[in-house]
Design a protein around this motif. Structure first.
Motif, PDB file in Angstrom:
ATOM      1  N   ASP A  21       5.520   0.318  -1.930  1.00 55.84           N
ATOM      2  CA  ASP A  21       6.917   0.204  -2.360  1.00 55.84           C
ATOM      3  C   ASP A  21       7.725   1.402  -1.868  1.00 55.84           C
ATOM      4  O   ASP A  21       8.900   1.272  -1.530  1.00 55.84           O
ATOM      5  N   GLY A  22       7.092   2.586  -1.831  1.00 59.01           N
ATOM      6  CA  GLY A  22       7.772   3.770  -1.323  1.00 59.01           C
ATOM      7  C   GLY A  22       8.185   3.595   0.126  1.00 59.01           C
ATOM      8  O   GLY A  22       9.306   3.940   0.514  1.00 59.01           O
ATOM      9  N   TRP A  23       7.293   3.035   0.934  1.00 57.01           N
ATOM     10  CA  TRP A  23       7.588   2.784   2.346  1.00 57.01           C
ATOM     11  C   TRP A  23       8.749   1.792   2.486  1.00 57.01           C
ATOM     12  O   TRP A  23       9.695   2.010   3.231  1.00 57.01           O
ATOM     13  N   ARG A  24       8.687   0.694   1.714  1.00 58.67           N
ATOM     14  CA  ARG A  24       9.743  -0.316   1.793  1.00 58.67           C
ATOM     15  C   ARG A  24      11.087   0.240   1.302  1.00 58.67           C
ATOM     16  O   ARG A  24      12.137  -0.004   1.895  1.00 58.67           O
ATOM     17  N   LEU A  25      11.044   1.022   0.220  1.00 62.34           N
ATOM     18  CA  LEU A  25      12.270   1.608  -0.315  1.00 62.34           C
ATOM     19  C   LEU A  25      12.859   2.624   0.668  1.00 62.34           C
ATOM     20  O   LEU A  25      14.073   2.686   0.856  1.00 62.34           O
ATOM     21  N   ALA A  26      12.006   3.400   1.300  1.00 63.54           N
ATOM     22  CA  ALA A  26      12.476   4.364   2.307  1.00 63.54           C
ATOM     23  C   ALA A  26      13.195   3.644   3.446  1.00 63.54           C
ATOM     24  O   ALA A  26      14.249   4.095   3.911  1.00 63.54           O
ATOM     25  N   GLN A  27      12.654   2.528   3.883  1.00 59.90           N
ATOM     26  CA  GLN A  27      13.292   1.761   4.955  1.00 59.90           C
ATOM     27  C   GLN A  27      14.659   1.236   4.511  1.00 59.90           C
ATOM     28  O   GLN A  27      15.584   1.154   5.308  1.00 59.90           O
ATOM     29  N   SER A  28      14.769   0.926   3.236  1.00 60.59           N
ATOM     30  CA  SER A  28      15.996   0.350   2.704  1.00 60.59           C
ATOM     31  C   SER A  28      17.082   1.399   2.442  1.00 60.59           C
ATOM     32  O   SER A  28      18.225   1.236   2.875  1.00 60.59           O
ATOM     33  N   ILE A  29      16.735   2.489   1.754  1.00 56.31           N
ATOM     34  CA  ILE A  29      17.762   3.457   1.340  1.00 56.31           C
ATOM     35  C   ILE A  29      17.942   4.610   2.318  1.00 56.31           C
ATOM     36  O   ILE A  29      18.887   5.373   2.204  1.00 56.31           O
ATOM     37  N   LYS A  30      17.016   4.764   3.257  1.00 53.41           N
ATOM     38  CA  LYS A  30      17.067   5.861   4.240  1.00 53.41           C
ATOM     39  C   LYS A  30      17.307   7.217   3.552  1.00 53.41           C
ATOM     40  O   LYS A  30      18.349   7.845   3.723  1.00 53.41           O
ATOM     41  N   PRO A  31      16.321   7.681   2.777  1.00 56.42           N
ATOM     42  CA  PRO A  31      16.511   8.926   2.033  1.00 56.42           C
ATOM     43  C   PRO A  31      16.559  10.151   2.954  1.00 56.42           C
ATOM     44  O   PRO A  31      16.042  10.128   4.068  1.00 56.42           O
ATOM     45  N   HIS A  32      17.182  11.208   2.455  1.00 62.08           N
ATOM     46  CA  HIS A  32      17.201  12.483   3.164  1.00 62.08           C
ATOM     47  C   HIS A  32      15.893  13.236   2.916  1.00 62.08           C
ATOM     48  O   HIS A  32      15.459  14.010   3.753  1.00 62.08           O
ATOM     49  N   THR A  47       9.614   5.229  -7.249  1.00 64.02           N
ATOM     50  CA  THR A  47       8.673   4.123  -7.307  1.00 64.02           C
ATOM     51  C   THR A  47       7.284   4.701  -7.549  1.00 64.02           C
ATOM     52  O   THR A  47       7.077   5.909  -7.450  1.00 64.02           O
ATOM     53  N   ASP A  48       6.333   3.828  -7.866  1.00 63.61           N
ATOM     54  CA  ASP A  48       5.019   4.306  -8.304  1.00 63.61           C
ATOM     55  C   ASP A  48       3.873   4.017  -7.343  1.00 63.61           C
ATOM     56  O   ASP A  48       2.709   4.188  -7.689  1.00 63.61           O
ATOM     57  N   ASN A  49       4.191   3.587  -6.110  1.00 68.32           N
ATOM     58  CA  ASN A  49       3.100   3.357  -5.158  1.00 68.32           C
ATOM     59  C   ASN A  49       3.605   3.469  -3.726  1.00 68.32           C
ATOM     60  O   ASN A  49       4.807   3.375  -3.465  1.00 68.32           O
ATOM     61  N   GLY A  50       2.668   3.692  -2.814  1.00 69.90           N
ATOM     62  CA  GLY A  50       3.004   3.953  -1.422  1.00 69.90           C
ATOM     63  C   GLY A  50       3.652   2.786  -0.701  1.00 69.90           C
ATOM     64  O   GLY A  50       4.585   2.981   0.079  1.00 69.90           O
TER      65      GLY A  50
END
Length: 126
Positions: A38-49, A33-36
């Motif tokens: 959306d990055g925060w929301r995506l991290a909450q959703s996909i739970k990246p390593h 993603t291209d902004n913080g």
């Protein structure tokens, strides 16, 4: 099980360089993603390593703020965060430590150094 990696950077060319660098990792599932915010929301959703996170981005959250939120969230606190930034001053690095990033790389970073850092943080051997 695949290794989820989130790339958050407002520059498409940097995201592409990171993708090209990491595409050889076996079982890597790349998200971007291209902004913080959306990055925060995506991290909450996909739970990246692992999250590769630019510091200076437009929008509601910068990279330091996103890193701080990730490390404070019990569901994400184990996530490894690499800050990728043009901000190379010692005060910037200190702020990276304060928000508990796992690595701090300055742009223009070496793709080899990035790959070595990713391997180290994910416990991979090359």
């Amino acid at each position: 099980m695949s290794t989820r990696i989130l790339i958050v950077d407002d520059h498409p060319d940097i995201r592409k360089l990171i993708q090209l660098t990491l595409e050889h990792l076996e079982d890597a599932e790349l998200h971007e993603t291209d902004n913080g915010g959306d990055g925060w929301r995506l991290a909450q959703s996909i739970k990246p390593h692992l999250i590769l996170l630019d510091v200076m981005m437009p929008g509601e959250l910068d990279g330091f703020q996103v890193c701080q939120k990730i490390k404070a969230d019990p569901a994400l606190s184990h996530t490894k965060v690499i800050l990728l930034t043009a901000r190379a001053q010692q005060t910037d690095r200190a702020l990276g430590e304060q928000v508990q990033c796992d690595a701090y790389l300055t742009k223009a970073f070496s793709p080899l150094k990035l790959l070595e850092t990713v391997d180290t943080l994910l416990g991979r051997c090359r």
